[in-house]
Write a protein that holds these residues in place. Structure first.
Motif, PDB file in Angstrom:
ATOM      1  N   ASN A 155      -2.948 -48.371 -20.504  1.00 30.05           N
ATOM      2  CA  ASN A 155      -4.361 -47.991 -20.406  1.00 30.05           C
ATOM      3  C   ASN A 155      -5.376 -48.971 -20.909  1.00 30.05           C
TER       4      ASN A 155
ATOM      5  N   ARG B   3      -0.680 -41.286 -14.680  1.00 35.76           N
ATOM      6  CA  ARG B   3      -2.263 -41.183 -15.432  1.00 35.76           C
ATOM      7  C   ARG B   3      -2.556 -39.841 -15.719  1.00 35.76           C
TER       8      ARG B   3
ATOM      9  N   GLU C 279      -3.415 -38.095 -19.502  1.00 36.02           N
ATOM     10  CA  GLU C 279      -4.720 -37.219 -19.601  1.00 36.02           C
ATOM     11  C   GLU C 279      -4.425 -36.140 -20.448  1.00 36.02           C
TER      12      GLU C 279
ATOM     13  N   ASN D 244      -6.325 -43.875 -11.101  1.00 38.73           N
ATOM     14  CA  ASN D 244      -7.401 -43.110 -11.485  1.00 38.73           C
ATOM     15  C   ASN D 244      -8.066 -42.167 -10.685  1.00 38.73           C
TER      16      ASN D 244
ATOM     17  N   SER E   4      -5.616 -39.027 -10.341  1.00 35.24           N
ATOM     18  CA  SER E   4      -5.830 -38.365 -11.569  1.00 35.24           C
ATOM     19  C   SER E   4      -6.972 -37.405 -11.763  1.00 35.24           C
ATOM     20  N   SER E   5      -8.108 -38.063 -11.233  1.00 35.96           N
ATOM     21  CA  SER E   5      -9.312 -37.018 -10.951  1.00 35.96           C
ATOM     22  C   SER E   5      -9.193 -36.224 -10.077  1.00 35.96           C
TER      23      SER E   5
END
Length: 514
Positions: free
Chosen positions: A339, A388, A392, A436, A439-440
Motif C-alpha cells: 500500500n 485491498r 481495510e 481501490n 474495495s470502495s
C-alpha cells in the motif's frame, strides 16, 4: 495402495477425503489415468469401511471408475527448477569477465548433470519463469535439434565470479536439459508437473537421451551422430548488471510481448515487493532463493495449496499455479498489501501473512464463492479487490463488525450480481488498476446492507445492472443456472448464514462469529 490405507488406518470420516485426495493426486501426477465419478468412489469407501461390500467388490468399483485419458500435448512443462536463479542485487557492481576464450557454442553433453558448463548456468532474478512452453513445443525443439534444424543462439552473460547467466533462450536450453537428464519436473515436488507422463510421451515419440547415447541399435545411428557433432550457438552480452537488464528488455520487446508487470519486475528487482513475490512463487517452481524461509513457504501454501481441483472441490486463494504468468498475480497482491508504505522485506512478509490469516483463519472466507465465477474460472479482479478490502477490514474494527453483522446479505448480493466486479474492472481497463474502486464498492455495499438502503450504491454505479433479470439469452441463463448450483454446494456458517469453506454436511461456524 488406496485400499491398504483403509485397511491399516481405518480412516474416519475426515480422513476418507484425505485418502481420496492422495489417490487422485497420485493418478494425476504419475499416470495417464483419472477417476470418472468421484462421488461413486466416495460412496464405495463408506460401504467398504462399514463392511456392506467386500474388498473384491470395492476393487471392481475402483477399477471401473478409473479410465485412461488422452495425452494433452498442450499442457505446460514446468522446467523452472532446472536452472537456479542467481541472487545478484541490482546495486552490486558486477562487471562481465574477460572477453577472451569464451566459448561460441555448447553441445548436449555439456548439459548433463555434473558437467561444469551446466553447473555454472544460472538465470537472473528478472528472467521469466520457465514454465510457459507446452509439451508439443518441447518435443518440436528436440526434434529440430535431432533433424539438424535451425535453433537460434542462446544469449549469455558472465559475471566477475564466472557464473553464466541466461539472458535469452531459457526455454530452449531448459527443454534440452530436461531431455538430456530425463527431468520434466521430478525434482519439483510442490508443483503439479505430470513429469512421469510427459517423460513417457517424449521417450515413446523421440526416445530417451540416455538410451540413444548408450545404445548400439542401428535405429539410433543418425541421432547418435547428431548428438556427437552438433552444437548450439552462443552469443555474449557485455557490461554490468544494469546494462544486462536493459539488454533483456530490448531483446524481449522485439520478440514475445513483454508485459508492463514483467518490465516493472525487471526494473524494480531490488525492491522488497519484487523479492518477496519471487521468493513466494519459487516454492512452487522448484527454485531456491536466499529470501525463502518458512514464512514464504507458508505464504505460498496459503495462495496455492491444495492445488486447484474441481473434482476435489479445492479452490485455492490464488488460483491455479499452472496458469500463465502467475508471478504477476502475486506481485500485484504484494503491492496492494504494501500500500505504498515501502516496507522492508521482513515487515512486508509479516503484513502479508497477517492479511491472509485474517482472510482465511478469522473470516474463513469461502474462496470458492469469492474468487471463482460462473464458469468456475479464477476471478483476478475479485482477488485484487478483496485483498485491498481485507487490508481495510483488518485495520478497521468498526468495518469488520459491520461485515460480520451483514455478511449473509452482503455475500448473497455479490452472488446475485456476480458480473458487477468484472464490469467495474473493465471500466478501469485493468484489474490491477481497479482494486481501490472494487474495495470502495465492497464498503459501500456493506453500508447499504446495514442500512437496508441500496440507493447510494446504485447511484454511484449507475452503469451496472442489478439483479438476476439481466440474464436474457439461453446461454446466459444456462451459465447462471450452473453457477447457482456451483454456489449452492458451498456450506454456510450456522451462526451468520454466510458462506464458509468445507464439506457440505459439516456443522461449521466462522471463527469471527462468536
Amino acid at each position: 495402495m488406496f485400499i491398504t490405507h483403509h485397511n491399516i488406518h481405518a480412516f474416519e470420516d475426515g480422513n476418507k477425503r484425505t485418502a481420496l485426495n492422495l489417490f487422485i493426486d497420485f493418478l494425476h501426477k504419475y499416470t495417464s489415468l483419472y477417476i470418472q465419478d468421484v462421488i461413486t468412489i466416495q460412496d464405495s469407501q463408506i460401504l467398504y469401511l462399514e463392511k456392506h461390500i467386500s474388498q473384491e467388490q470395492f476393487e471392481h468399483i475402483i477399477y471401473y471408475e478409473v479410465s485412461e485419458k488422452l495425452f494433452n500435448k498442450n499442457q505446460k512443462c514446468n522446467l523452472e527448477h532446472l536452472i537456479p536463479r542467481g541472487d545478484i542485487e541490482a546495486t552490486d557492481e558486477y562487471q562481465s569477465g574477460a572477453q577472451s576464450d569464451r566459448r561460441s557454442s555448447f553441445n548436449l553433453t555439456d548439459l548433463e548433470k555434473g558437467q561444469f558448463f551446466y553447473q555454472q548456468l544460472k538465470k537472473p532474478i528478472f528472467q521469466r519463469d520457465t514454465n510457459q512452453w507446452t509439451v508439443e513445443r518441447v518435443e518440436k525443439l528436440i526434434n529440430t535439434f535431432l533433424e539438424d534444424g535451425l535453433i537460434p543462439a542462446i544469449i549469455l552473460w558472465e559475471d566477475s565470479e564466472g557464473n553464466i547467466y541466461i539472458i535469452d533462450g531459457a526455454h530452449r536450453i531448459s527443454s534440452l536439459i530436461a531431455w538430456v537428464n530425463s527431468d520434466y519436473g521430478k525434482e519439483n515436488e510442490l508443483n503439479d508437473s505430470n513429469h512421469q507422463v510427459i517423460e513417457s510421451y517424449i521417450n515413446k515419440n523421440i526416445g530417451s537421451y540416455s538410451e540413444i547415447k548408450t545404445s548400439t541399435d542401428k535405429k539410433f545411428k543418425q541421432a547418435k551422430s547428431v548428438i556427437a557433432k552438433r552444437s548450439i550457438a552462443v552469443q555474449w552480452v557485455t557490461g554490468n548488471y544494469e546494462k544486462v537488464k536493459e539488454s533483456f528488455i530490448r531483446i524481449n520487446e522485439q520478440g514475445v510481448v513483454i508485459t508492463q508487470d514483467e518490465k516493472e519486475l525487471i526494473e524494480k528487482d531490488h525492491l522488497p515487493t519484487s523479492k518477496l513475490s519471487r521468493a513466494i512463487l519459487a516454492h512452487g517452481l522448484g527454485q531456491v532463493s536466499k529470501h525463502q524461509n518458512d514464512s514464504t513457504e507458508s505464504l505460498f501454501n496459503r495462495f496455492f495449496m491444495p492445488s486447484l481441483s474441481h473434482q476435489l472441490n479445492n479452490y485455492p486463494l490464488g488460483g491455479s499455479l499452472n496458469e500463465g504468468f502467475v508471478i504477476s498475480r502475486i506481485y500485484n497482491a504484494v503491492k496492494i498489501v504494501d500500500n505504498g508504505e515501502h516496507l522492508d522485506i521482513c515487515s512486508l512478509e509479516a503484513k502479508l501473512l497477517n492479511v491472509l490469516e485474517f482472510i482465511q483463519d478469522y473470516l474463513n472466507i469461502s474462496q470458492k464463492a469469492y474468487f471463482y465465477g460462473a464458469t468456475k474460472q479464477f476471478k483476478t479482479n475479485t482477488f485484487y479487490g478483496f485483498i485491498r478490502f481485507a487490508v481495510e477490514l483488518s485495520q478497521n474494527e468498526r468495518l469488520t463488525k459491520l461485515f460480520i453483522r451483514n455478511r449473509k446479505e452482503f455475500e448473497e448480493f455479490l452472488v446475485d450480481n456476480e458480473r458487477h466486479i468484472q464490469a467495474i474492472a473493465r471500466k478501469k481497463r485493468q484489474a490491477k488498476k481497479a482494486f481501490n474502486e472494487l474495495s470502495s464498492y465492497y464498503e459501500l455495499l456493506l453500508i447499504a446492507c446495514e442500512n437496508d438502503d441500496f440507493s447510494d450504491l446504485k447511484s454511484r454505479y449507475n452503469y451496472l445492472e442489478f439483479g438476476e433479470s439481466n440474464y436474457k439469452s439461453t446461454k446466459e441463463k444456462t451459465i447462471r443456472e450452473n453457477y447457482e448450483k456451483f454456489i449452492s454446494e458451498i456450506p454456510r456458517c450456522f451462526v451468520c448464514g454466510g458462506f464458509i469453506d468445507g464439506k457440505e454436511d459439516a456443522v461449521q461456524k466462522h471463527n469471527c462469529c462468536l
